[in-house]
Design a protein around this motif. Structure first.
Motif, PDB file in Angstrom:
ATOM      1  N   GLN A   1      59.097  44.189 -24.440  1.00  0.00           N
ATOM      2  CA  GLN A   1      57.782  44.421 -23.777  1.00  0.00           C
ATOM      3  C   GLN A   1      57.418  43.112 -22.950  1.00  0.00           C
ATOM      4  OE1 GLN A   1      55.287  47.186 -25.835  1.00  0.00           O
ATOM      5  NE2 GLN A   1      53.537  46.353 -24.946  1.00  0.00           N
TER       6      GLN A   1
ATOM      7  N   THR B   1      53.130  63.240 -29.671  1.00  0.00           N
ATOM      8  CA  THR B   1      52.291  62.438 -30.079  1.00  0.00           C
ATOM      9  C   THR B   1      51.707  63.019 -31.445  1.00  0.00           C
ATOM     10  OG1 THR B   1      50.573  62.915 -28.791  1.00  0.00           O
ATOM     11  CG2 THR B   1      52.086  61.252 -28.003  1.00  0.00           C
TER      12      THR B   1
ATOM     13  N   SER C   1      49.692  48.860 -21.028  1.00  0.00           N
ATOM     14  CA  SER C   1      49.696  48.002 -22.122  1.00  0.00           C
ATOM     15  C   SER C   1      49.592  46.548 -21.656  1.00  0.00           C
ATOM     16  CB  SER C   1      50.596  47.899 -23.365  1.00  0.00           C
ATOM     17  OG  SER C   1      51.799  48.052 -22.685  1.00  0.00           O
TER      18      SER C   1
ATOM     19  N   TYR D   1      50.792  62.842 -20.982  1.00  0.00           N
ATOM     20  CA  TYR D   1      49.898  62.238 -21.843  1.00  0.00           C
ATOM     21  C   TYR D   1      49.601  63.511 -22.656  1.00  0.00           C
ATOM     22  CZ  TYR D   1      49.916  57.830 -19.840  1.00  0.00           C
ATOM     23  OH  TYR D   1      50.391  56.507 -19.399  1.00  0.00           O
TER      24      TYR D   1
ATOM     25  N   THR E   1      49.770  42.792 -24.055  1.00  0.00           N
ATOM     26  CA  THR E   1      50.950  42.303 -24.568  1.00  0.00           C
ATOM     27  C   THR E   1      50.930  40.856 -24.546  1.00  0.00           C
ATOM     28  OG1 THR E   1      52.170  44.352 -23.546  1.00  0.00           O
ATOM     29  CG2 THR E   1      53.437  42.437 -24.138  1.00  0.00           C
TER      30      THR E   1
ATOM     31  N   GLY F   1      47.330  54.210 -27.383  1.00  0.00           N
ATOM     32  CA  GLY F   1      48.590  54.466 -27.414  1.00  0.00           C
ATOM     33  C   GLY F   1      48.866  55.871 -26.929  1.00  0.00           C
ATOM     34  N   GLU F   2      47.877  56.561 -27.207  1.00  0.00           N
ATOM     35  CA  GLU F   2      48.168  58.278 -26.418  1.00  0.00           C
ATOM     36  C   GLU F   2      46.993  58.335 -25.540  1.00  0.00           C
ATOM     37  OE1 GLU F   2      48.988  60.701 -30.576  1.00  0.00           O
ATOM     38  OE2 GLU F   2      47.005  59.477 -30.467  1.00  0.00           O
ATOM     39  N   ASN F   3      46.456  57.417 -24.958  1.00  0.00           N
ATOM     40  CA  ASN F   3      45.589  57.185 -23.807  1.00  0.00           C
ATOM     41  C   ASN F   3      44.754  58.166 -23.766  1.00  0.00           C
ATOM     42  OD1 ASN F   3      44.974  56.507 -21.138  1.00  0.00           O
ATOM     43  ND2 ASN F   3      46.313  58.054 -20.123  1.00  0.00           N
TER      44      ASN F   3
ATOM     45  N   SER G   1      44.170  51.522 -31.616  1.00  0.00           N
ATOM     46  CA  SER G   1      44.855  52.776 -32.001  1.00  0.00           C
ATOM     47  C   SER G   1      44.799  54.074 -31.085  1.00  0.00           C
ATOM     48  CB  SER G   1      43.905  53.442 -33.489  1.00  0.00           C
ATOM     49  OG  SER G   1      43.917  52.201 -34.449  1.00  0.00           O
TER      50      SER G   1
ATOM     51  N   ASP H   1      53.769  54.184 -18.549  1.00  0.00           N
ATOM     52  CA  ASP H   1      52.886  54.188 -19.692  1.00  0.00           C
ATOM     53  C   ASP H   1      52.994  52.839 -20.399  1.00  0.00           C
ATOM     54  OD1 ASP H   1      51.161  55.360 -21.671  1.00  0.00           O
ATOM     55  OD2 ASP H   1      52.969  55.085 -23.000  1.00  0.00           O
TER      56      ASP H   1
END
Length: 600
Positions: free
Chosen positions: A113, A412, A146, A561, A150, A261-263, A258, A142
């Motif tokens: 990443q 997810t 981030s 998503y 990162t 990650g799943e937007n 938290s 996706d």
């Protein structure tokens, strides 16, 4: 099935034990594959520093996906073998070794990443849009989200190496809660001592003997109170670890990290709590109904699981349960039902408890195996419902794995409880459809109400607790036993209302909730249940168009998503509407229950 009649696993009929051969023929085959894993990890790790062109990036992603498939299969097999009999040392060893290997893999691949996102934006955009990596485009897009969070390659590697350290509070909690915590026996109405255990507590709270329920309740929470400072320290450690990582990654909060990650935006979380609080009078009304049905002057927390319809004591064979589930899912079509029959016939399910077997239930397996189900079937209606629930998970996994490539097969956590709850709701709606006996109907309606109470109201209360606990640490406040007890007691008072006696012991309940060690997970139960109510209502009322949308949702895996997947199914959680509609359904069920009670 009580502990003293549990069989050893070797004594169970093979028909009722899962067949793990779709992963490995036996433990020896697992060992061979495990031994080969290090070389595969080294091969993929060798891509470090080389991800500058689309062909190399594709080669890396293909190799990484293949390696993760192997690791997943090894992990699932070891985990499920361990769960068959947690006393078995060979399975314990397999599970411990593959868990450590997972940390090694994460550490070895931690370069990916930061290396990719460290490329100039123009080069990165060209890579993501290159035809060579088209099969990974959504995943890469996706990943770009981030980029601001990162770290450098060395920082990511360092953070990854702390994986087991960051899990230390959770592991300490598990050891204390599962192994070291003991409870005094509780006396029943006849003056006899009854054993109190963590796994046996809820069944004791469902006993008709109110003396036993109260004494078990006092004993159970006395055990937690005696260790409450240790529980507070482990939970504070878990929260601080999450807050520290969020800060290191430049998120505004641990909750933001938290949910990123799943937007899923924070508004979904906050809307849930606000909407449930708006419908709090319905929960208080249910508390009053429970108090009336139990015929008690005061309703205590040791009464919240007590059976309300005492004369209904039905037992269902496992074969009958299979028929009930098939009848319930019939509205989803013959293709759906055929796969369910396949699961029953091909030993996807580990049915009965045995000595040493893990408690509870789950749906597991990996991309290259059957989607297995672990049960501890006991013949109650709750056991039938659990079979339907886990079959929903399994059908979601099956359809995703059959439709999506490995990199998009896993859905997810945000949508994980939707399919399971749709099945539960279809089961109870089917049972209610032709049930005119007031006693039986009231039993079923109460089961429905309990599902709402436990999954929407209670999990939202947990979500509110988590939101505040993490915020306290982020504000620099002490997260000690006194603060946690006070917070939890205040929330319980709000959610259950003035008709419930707020027993002193209930302030310690937060300490027995393992999901708190998986930050900001519990709210998904409530949003998932609300979604499932909307979907099951649509399936039963709209028919074919709703079924089509639902099956397409089940096949999407992680290819979009989660909020977009749910919109495709017909539910928009970006608004409060689905939660509002679900709790309006709760009120209609409550109306039915009150009207049915009047007929008795």
């Amino acid at each position: 099935m009580s502990e003293n009649v549990l069989k050893e696993r070797s004594e169970l009929d093979a028909r009722y034990k899962w067949d793990l051969s779709s992963m490995f023929a036996d433990d020896a085959a697992w060992e061979t594959a495990f031994t080969a894993l290090d070389a595969d990890i080294d091969t993929v790790a060798a891509f470090a520093g080389k991800l500058h062109d689309a062909d190399t990036l594709k080669a890396y992603l293909d190799a990484q996906t293949a390696l993760q498939r192997k690791l997943e299969c090894l992990y699932c097999y070891a985990s499920q073998r361990h769960d068959e009999d947690t006393r078995a040392e060979d399975a314990q060893s397999m599970y411990a070794r593959i868990s450590s290997k997972y940390v090694k893999l994460v550490t070895a691949l931690s370069f990916f990443q930061p290396e990719l996102l460290g490329l100039p934006q123009e080069q990165l955009d060209a890579l993501v849009n290159a035809p060579a990596v088209a099969d990974y485009k959504f995943m890469l897009q996706d990943l770009l989200r981030s980029k601001p969070h990162t770290l450098s390659q060395s920082e990511e590697k360092l953070l990854a190496s702390f994986g087991e350290v960051m899990q230390a509070p959770s592991e300490a909690y598990k050891s204390l809660d599962d192994a070291d915590l003991v409870f005094e026996p509780a006396k029943n109405a006849a003056g006899e001592d009854v054993e109190v255990t963590g796994s046996g507590f809820v069944p004791l709270q469902m006993n008709n003997d109110r003396v036993l329920r109260e004494n078990a309740f006092r004993s159970f929470y006395k055990g937690y109170r005696q260790h409450i400072n240790t529980f507070a320290a482990t939970y504070a450690g878990a929260v601080k670890a999450a807050v520290a990582e969020a800060s290191a990654r430049h998120y505004e909060s641990s909750r933001a990290m938290s949910m990123a990650g799943e937007n899923v935006p924070a508004e979904v979380y906050d809307n849930l709590i606000a909407t449930v609080r708006k419908h709090m009078p319905a929960m208080h009304r249910y508390v009053r109904l429970r108090k009336k049905m139990l015929g008690v002057e005061q309703l205590h927390f040791y009464d919240v699981y007590a059976p309300l319809v005492r004369d209904l004591d039905k037992s269902y064979s496992y074969e009958t349960a299979q028929e009930m589930v098939l009848k319930a899912v019939a509205p989803l079509g013959e293709d759906y039902a055929e796969t369910v029959r396949k699961a029953f016939a091909e030993r996807w399910i580990d049915v009965y408890p045995n000595r040493g077997k893990r408690g509870g239930a789950y749906s597991g397996g990996c991309y290259d195996s059957k989607p297995y189900i672990l049960l501890n079937y006991s013949g109650t209606l709750d056991s039938v419902s659990t079979l339907a629930h886990e079959m929903g998970h399994t059908m979601h996994s099956w359809r995703s794995r059959q439709t999506q490539p490995a990199q998009y097969a896993d859905y997810t956590l945000f949508v994980a409880e939707v399919a399971s709850t749709v099945n539960e709701n279809l089961l109870i709606e089917q049972l209610l459809q032709n049930e005119n006996d007031p006693q039986t109907r009231l039993y079923l309606l109460n089961q429905y109400l309990e599902n709402f109470k436990g999954t929407v109201y209670r999990q939202t209360m947990f979500a509110e607790f988590e939101r505040e606990a993490h915020a306290m640490v982020e504000r620099g406040e002490a997260l000690n036993a006194a603060a946690l007890n006070s917070l939890y007691k205040r929330l319980v008072t709000d959610y259950f209302g003035e008709d419930m006696v707020i027993d002193d012991e209930i302030q310690y309940e937060w300490a027995r909730i393992p999901h708190f060690y998986r930050p900001f997970y519990v709210y998904k139960y409530a949003t998932g249940y609300s979604t499932a109510v909307a979907l099951s209502e649509g399936i039963l009322k709209e028919g074919a168009p709703a079924v089509k949308r639902y099956k397409e949702f089940l096949s999407m895996g992680g290819s979009a998503y989660p909020l977009d997947e749910l919109r495709h199914a017909g539910v928009d959680l970006a608004t409060p509407a689905p939660v509002d509609a679900a709790l309006e359904k709760f009120e209609r069920i409550l109306d039915d229950a009150e009207a049915t009670l009047a007929k008795l």
